[in-house]
Motif scaffolding. Structure first.
Motif, PDB file in Angstrom:
ATOM      1  N   PRO A 295       6.857  18.541  -5.800  1.00 34.92           N
ATOM      2  CA  PRO A 295       7.894  19.398  -6.395  1.00 34.92           C
ATOM      3  C   PRO A 295       9.151  19.464  -5.542  1.00 34.92           C
ATOM      4  O   PRO A 295       9.104  19.398  -4.319  1.00 34.92           O
ATOM      5  N   GLY A 296      10.283  19.619  -6.213  1.00 32.62           N
ATOM      6  CA  GLY A 296      11.544  19.917  -5.549  1.00 32.62           C
ATOM      7  C   GLY A 296      11.937  18.920  -4.480  1.00 32.62           C
ATOM      8  O   GLY A 296      11.900  17.695  -4.654  1.00 32.62           O
ATOM      9  N   LYS A 297      12.296  19.484  -3.311  1.00 32.30           N
ATOM     10  CA  LYS A 297      12.783  18.641  -2.220  1.00 32.30           C
ATOM     11  C   LYS A 297      11.684  17.760  -1.634  1.00 32.30           C
ATOM     12  O   LYS A 297      11.978  16.772  -0.953  1.00 32.30           O
ATOM     13  N   PHE A 298      10.439  18.090  -1.917  1.00 31.00           N
ATOM     14  CA  PHE A 298       9.352  17.264  -1.408  1.00 31.00           C
ATOM     15  C   PHE A 298       9.322  15.899  -2.098  1.00 31.00           C
ATOM     16  O   PHE A 298       8.815  14.935  -1.552  1.00 31.00           O
ATOM     17  N   THR A 299       9.864  15.837  -3.305  1.00 25.01           N
ATOM     18  CA  THR A 299       9.972  14.557  -3.996  1.00 25.01           C
ATOM     19  C   THR A 299      10.843  13.601  -3.194  1.00 25.01           C
ATOM     20  O   THR A 299      10.506  12.427  -2.997  1.00 25.01           O
ATOM     21  N   VAL A 300      11.974  14.119  -2.719  1.00 24.65           N
ATOM     22  CA  VAL A 300      12.883  13.302  -1.916  1.00 24.65           C
ATOM     23  C   VAL A 300      12.244  12.957  -0.574  1.00 24.65           C
ATOM     24  O   VAL A 300      12.374  11.830  -0.078  1.00 24.65           O
ATOM     25  N   ALA A 301      11.521  13.913   0.003  1.00 25.13           N
ATOM     26  CA  ALA A 301      10.866  13.657   1.298  1.00 25.13           C
ATOM     27  C   ALA A 301       9.829  12.546   1.172  1.00 25.13           C
ATOM     28  O   ALA A 301       9.709  11.695   2.071  1.00 25.13           O
ATOM     29  N   VAL A 302       9.090  12.540   0.063  1.00 28.14           N
ATOM     30  CA  VAL A 302       8.100  11.478  -0.159  1.00 28.14           C
ATOM     31  C   VAL A 302       8.789  10.123  -0.257  1.00 28.14           C
ATOM     32  O   VAL A 302       8.316   9.110   0.284  1.00 28.14           O
ATOM     33  N   GLU A 303       9.922  10.086  -0.948  1.00 32.11           N
ATOM     34  CA  GLU A 303      10.644   8.824  -1.098  1.00 32.11           C
ATOM     35  C   GLU A 303      11.162   8.328   0.260  1.00 32.11           C
ATOM     36  O   GLU A 303      11.075   7.129   0.569  1.00 32.11           O
ATOM     37  N   ILE A 304      11.687   9.247   1.064  1.00 29.88           N
ATOM     38  CA  ILE A 304      12.161   8.866   2.394  1.00 29.88           C
ATOM     39  C   ILE A 304      10.999   8.391   3.254  1.00 29.88           C
ATOM     40  O   ILE A 304      11.112   7.392   4.008  1.00 29.88           O
TER      41      ILE A 304
ATOM     42  N   ALA B 112       0.833  -1.208   0.000  1.00 25.32           N
ATOM     43  CA  ALA B 112       0.000   0.000   0.000  1.00 25.32           C
ATOM     44  C   ALA B 112       0.869   1.260   0.000  1.00 25.32           C
ATOM     45  O   ALA B 112       0.603   2.240  -0.712  1.00 25.32           O
ATOM     46  N   VAL B 113       1.924   1.222   0.811  1.00 24.47           N
ATOM     47  CA  VAL B 113       2.822   2.387   0.879  1.00 24.47           C
ATOM     48  C   VAL B 113       3.457   2.661  -0.475  1.00 24.47           C
ATOM     49  O   VAL B 113       3.481   3.798  -0.975  1.00 24.47           O
ATOM     50  N   TRP B 114       3.974   1.613  -1.124  1.00 22.99           N
ATOM     51  CA  TRP B 114       4.695   1.841  -2.372  1.00 22.99           C
ATOM     52  C   TRP B 114       3.766   2.084  -3.566  1.00 22.99           C
ATOM     53  O   TRP B 114       4.163   2.725  -4.538  1.00 22.99           O
ATOM     54  N   ILE B 115       2.540   1.603  -3.466  1.00 21.22           N
ATOM     55  CA  ILE B 115       1.582   1.921  -4.538  1.00 21.22           C
ATOM     56  C   ILE B 115       1.193   3.399  -4.470  1.00 21.22           C
ATOM     57  O   ILE B 115       1.109   4.095  -5.494  1.00 21.22           O
ATOM     58  N   THR B 116       0.955   3.914  -3.264  1.00 18.45           N
ATOM     59  CA  THR B 116       0.620   5.340  -3.116  1.00 18.45           C
ATOM     60  C   THR B 116       1.851   6.225  -3.319  1.00 18.45           C
ATOM     61  O   THR B 116       1.718   7.419  -3.587  1.00 18.45           O
ATOM     62  N   PHE B 117       3.037   5.644  -3.171  1.00 19.96           N
ATOM     63  CA  PHE B 117       4.257   6.426  -3.336  1.00 19.96           C
ATOM     64  C   PHE B 117       4.411   6.942  -4.765  1.00 19.96           C
ATOM     65  O   PHE B 117       4.840   8.078  -4.980  1.00 19.96           O
ATOM     66  N   ILE B 118       4.027   6.133  -5.748  1.00 18.01           N
ATOM     67  CA  ILE B 118       4.302   6.476  -7.152  1.00 18.01           C
ATOM     68  C   ILE B 118       3.651   7.792  -7.559  1.00 18.01           C
ATOM     69  O   ILE B 118       4.333   8.711  -8.032  1.00 18.01           O
TER      70      ILE B 118
ATOM     71  N   ALA C  46       2.479  10.158  -5.630  1.00 15.54           N
ATOM     72  CA  ALA C  46       2.983  11.218  -4.754  1.00 15.54           C
ATOM     73  C   ALA C  46       4.384  11.641  -5.174  1.00 15.54           C
ATOM     74  O   ALA C  46       4.733  12.824  -5.151  1.00 15.54           O
ATOM     75  N   TYR C  47       5.194  10.676  -5.595  1.00 18.06           N
ATOM     76  CA  TYR C  47       6.563  10.954  -6.028  1.00 18.06           C
ATOM     77  C   TYR C  47       6.569  11.798  -7.294  1.00 18.06           C
ATOM     78  O   TYR C  47       7.351  12.739  -7.437  1.00 18.06           O
TER      79      TYR C  47
END
Length: 787
Positions: free
Chosen positions: A735-744, A722-728, A730-731
């Motif tokens: 924008p910007g540094k939030f992309t990395v924050a979502v991945e973390i 569920a986490v990795w399906i919703t990650f895509i 969101a990733y």
């Protein structure tokens, strides 16, 4: 006019050629004329001087003499004078303008006339199709009109008025100026014209000038129209306008009247070059008067002198006047015109320095084409240093003096040279001005003539609807644009405008750093996950001999805890300034640690299933999937991911990338994936193992075991997927540094999900339900106290 005529003189055996100059000057040697035009008088003297020079020159037209006759410009004299059909006519447009030249040309073509004008400047006469036999020793107005635009641009006068004579001379010249002005970005507030015979139009022109806001006026007018305009401006006390003039009036002495300076003072314009002809001043002050007026030789009483000279009294007043000799700017053009005729005849008569000229040749009026061709080919230098030659349009190269109307302490007006324009020079050297020597209109500072003032730094021009481009409003620059002394600029790629919009500064670089709040929170949760995992490992190690630890394959459990620790730690590689090495490390570390983690869970699930089957009769499956096989299985699954990462790093590895597309005002420093296929393969392999693990755990969830670990693995895999399906999405959308924050966040969330779902129930029993940590309970032999 020049009549080419060959007669054999029995005494001298030479050819005599009569050079008739008519319509050249208003100078009459007839007794019934009451006045003399001094300019034309000087031009006649120049012509005579040049002719006598040629006649005494042994190398030019040897044994051939040139003569002349002078007539007035009266129209009747053109058709009834005692002369024969002319072949060459040299004309002065100060008496007869370009318009007169155009009118007379039709008549002269019928008479086989070839014209050489020292002052007709209309560009229309450059059309050799319509005027094949017209030449001039002055440049056409094409060059002067363009030079007018250049002088206006030089001083930054981008808002000017324009006035011209309503005739071919003024209309053609102004059309060229307006076209050039448009090319140079100069705006013309108004362009008006009038003719000397239209006083109503002149009044409208004056009103237009008075109401206009332009402080500079380009006046492409003839001498007469300029005089009319001056009279009106003077009468209405309209002054302090910077006049830009043309050669037709800028050095006109007729405008040098006592009250003219308050209107025309400071005028700038182009004048024909003033060249001193060696010996001419002495000639006009001595020989001419003694030869032309024999009454000056006093022989007899004074009464006899008065009788002889009374008829010349209008001319005798000029006897000692020679101050203007060097001021005659058209004299050199006349001088060159006479020499041009002489050189062409020298060629036609096949003259040589030693052998003389061919005596058997007779040049008839019908042979005007031969004279035209001869004039086209001449290229000689006269003693003034000028070249005598004609270009394809029948004109000479454009050379002007820039003159300025100035006034002496005694109030006399003079025309001071302040620069020059020479079309024969390279483009960047043609126009030279000495602004320090210029006196401006009204005796003030250099005038400003703009529709709108320059925009201050940080603002840009916005066109005013319905008005010329020189009229604009100043509005703040757009983001990423600046304006300063050099103009409006778009900041280059890595730069952005400052708050004042007058300077480009480096864009802010954005990345997820350890020092900002978001980075600190993520580091905290990452280390928190490592701490929790370590505590679980310590707890399991301290209870390694208890049934619940042994029953859940302690070796795989410790390996799983180790992989979870790596998962928590790999999230730290995503924080900080991206570099080439950190970009390669973060993605490969993430892919390998998560495969190691999922591989342990998958093997644990398989062990659960096989352990259940091993309890059945005659089942011997566990001996084929013992601890060694389990370790090899985890290693094999992990090595596949390692191989994928090695191929990714070899073919197209991730790299640090400055993303300037998402935000205009800042740079996002991020890790480009390099090969999308490589990244997809890493994520796809993790997903494949996770889905396989989820399916197996789901199938084993109902096994009749008192402590069913497969159930908890199912929940953990459900959270993980569920986490990795919703990650895509969101990733992709962050924008910007939030992309990395979502991945973390996805890494930490899935790691915490595995840790809590798999190890949480065991820790709960160990810590809070020790009575259930027995072999009987684990084996399901005490169902009443099952977990």
């Amino acid at each position: 006019m020049l009549r080419l005529h060959a007669d054999c003189d029995r005494d001298r055996q030479t050819y005599f050629i009569l050079l008739y100059i008519i319509n050249y000057i208003i100078f009459l040697f007839l007794l019934n004329i009451l006045f003399v035009n001094l300019i034309d008088f000087r031009m006649a003297q120049t012509m005579i001087f040049a002719i006598e020079e040629i006649n005494t020159n042994e190398s030019l037209l040897p044994n051939v003499s040139i003569g002349y006759r002078i007539y007035d410009t009266c129209g009747s004299r053109l058709t009834t004078g005692p002369f024969k059909i002319p072949v060459v006519r040299i004309k002065d447009s100060r008496s007869l303008t370009s318009d007169t030249t155009l009118i007379m040309y039709c008549l002269f073509v019928l008479c086989f006339l070839l014209q050489i004008s020292p002052s007709a400047t209309c560009e229309c006469l450059s059309n050799k199709k319509d005027y094949p036999s017209f030449f001039r020793t002055i440049a056409s107005d094409y060059h002067q009109s363009r030079a007018l635009a250049h002088i206006v641009k030089h001083f930054g006068w981008f808002w000017v008025g324009a006035v011209n004579s309503d005739n071919d001379y003024g209309n053609n010249g102004m059309a060229i100026f307006l076209k050039t002005a448009q090319e140079e970005g100069i705006c013309v507030e108004y362009s008006v014209k009038f003719h000397r015979t239209e006083p109503e139009k002149l009044q409208k022109v004056v009103e237009t000038i008075k109401k206009g806001t332009a402080k500079v006026i380009v006046a492409f007018l003839s001498q007469v129209e300029m005089g009319n305009l001056f009279d009106q401006l003077s009468d209405k006390n309209i002054k302090n306008f910077q006049m830009i003039g043309v050669e037709a009036w800028i050095t006109s002495e007729s405008l040098m009247i006592p009250n003219s300076f308050h209107v025309l003072g400071g005028s700038l314009g182009f004048a024909v070059r003033k060249i001193d002809i060696e010996g001419f001043a002495d000639y006009v002050t001595k020989e001419f008067w003694h030869t032309a007026f024999p009454c000056l030789q006093r022989e007899g009483n004074s009464s006899q002198y008065g009788l002889n000279c009374s008829r010349y009294q209008d001319l005798l007043g000029l006897k000692n006047y020679n101050d203007d000799v060097t001021e005659q700017r058209y004299s050199n053009n006349v001088y060159k015109a006479v020499y041009a005729v002489a050189y062409s005849l020298h060629s036609l008569l096949q003259c040589t320095k030693k052998g003389g000229c061919e005596k058997s040749l007779t040049i008839l009026p019908q042979q005007v084409k031969s004279v035209v061709e001869a004039l086209k080919k001449i290229n000689s230098t006269i003693k003034t240093g000028d070249h005598v030659w004609f270009d394809s349009s029948g004109a000479v190269v454009a050379q002007y003096e820039v003159v300025n109307w100035q006034q002496d302490l005694n109030g006399s007006i003079h025309f001071k040279p302040v620069g020059y324009y020479d079309a024969s020079l390279p483009p960047d050297q043609r126009f030279v001005l000495n602004t320090e020597n210029i006196i401006w209109a009204g005796g003030q500072l250099e005038p400003r003539s703009v529709c709108s003032e320059s925009c201050p730094p940080g603002t840009r021009k916005a066109a005013q609807k319905g008005r010329p481009v020189c009229c604009y409003d100043c509005i703040p620059c757009a983001e990423g644009e600046i304006s300063n002394e050099t103009g409006n600029l778009q900041c280059p790629g890595e730069y952005w405008s400052n708050a004042e919009k007058d300077k480009c500064v480096l864009k802010a670089i954005e990345f997820l750093s350890f020092t900002e709040n978001m980075g600190i929170v993520l580091v905290f949760f990452s280390l928190f996950g490592v701490g929790i995992t370590a505590l679980v490992a310590i707890l399991f190690y301290s209870k390694k001999d208890t049934p619940i630890v042994k029953a859940n394959n302690s070796e795989l459990s410790f390996l799983l805890l180790f992989s979870l620790t790596l998962c928590f730690l790999c999230s730290l590689t995503f924080i900080g300034r991206p570099t080439e090495w950190s970009c390669m490390l973060r993605h490969t570390a993430f892919g390998i640690t998560f495969v190691l983690c999922i591989s342990c869970v998958l093997v644990k699930t398989i062990v659960v299933l096989m352990a259940f089957k091993a309890t059945l009769p005659v089942s011997n499956v566990m001996k084929w999937f013992g601890p060694a096989q389990q370790r090899l299985s985890v290693l094999a699954f992990t090595l596949i991911q390692v191989l994928i990462c090695v191929l990714w790093l070899t073919i197209s590895p991730p790299f640090s990338y400055k993303n300037m597309k998402y935000y205009h005002e800042k740079i996002i420093l991020e890790c480009s994936l390099g090969s999308i296929i490589g990244f997809s393969a890493v994520l796809g392999y993790i997903g494949l193992l996770a889905v396989l693990c989820f399916i197996l755990a789901f199938l084993a969830r109902t096994l009749p075991d008192n402590f069913n670990e497969a159930k908890f693995i199912t929940f953990s895999m459900l959270i993980f997927c569920a986490v990795w399906i919703t990650f895509i999405p969101a990733y992709v959308s962050s924008p910007g540094k939030f992309t990395v924050a979502v991945e973390i966040f996805a890494i930490l969330a899935s790691s915490f999900g595995l840790l809590f779902c798999i190890f949480g129930p065991k820790c709960y029993i160990i810590l809070f339900k020790p009575e259930q940590n027995t072999k009987q309970h684990v084996m399901g032999k005490n169902p009443s106290k099952s977990f």
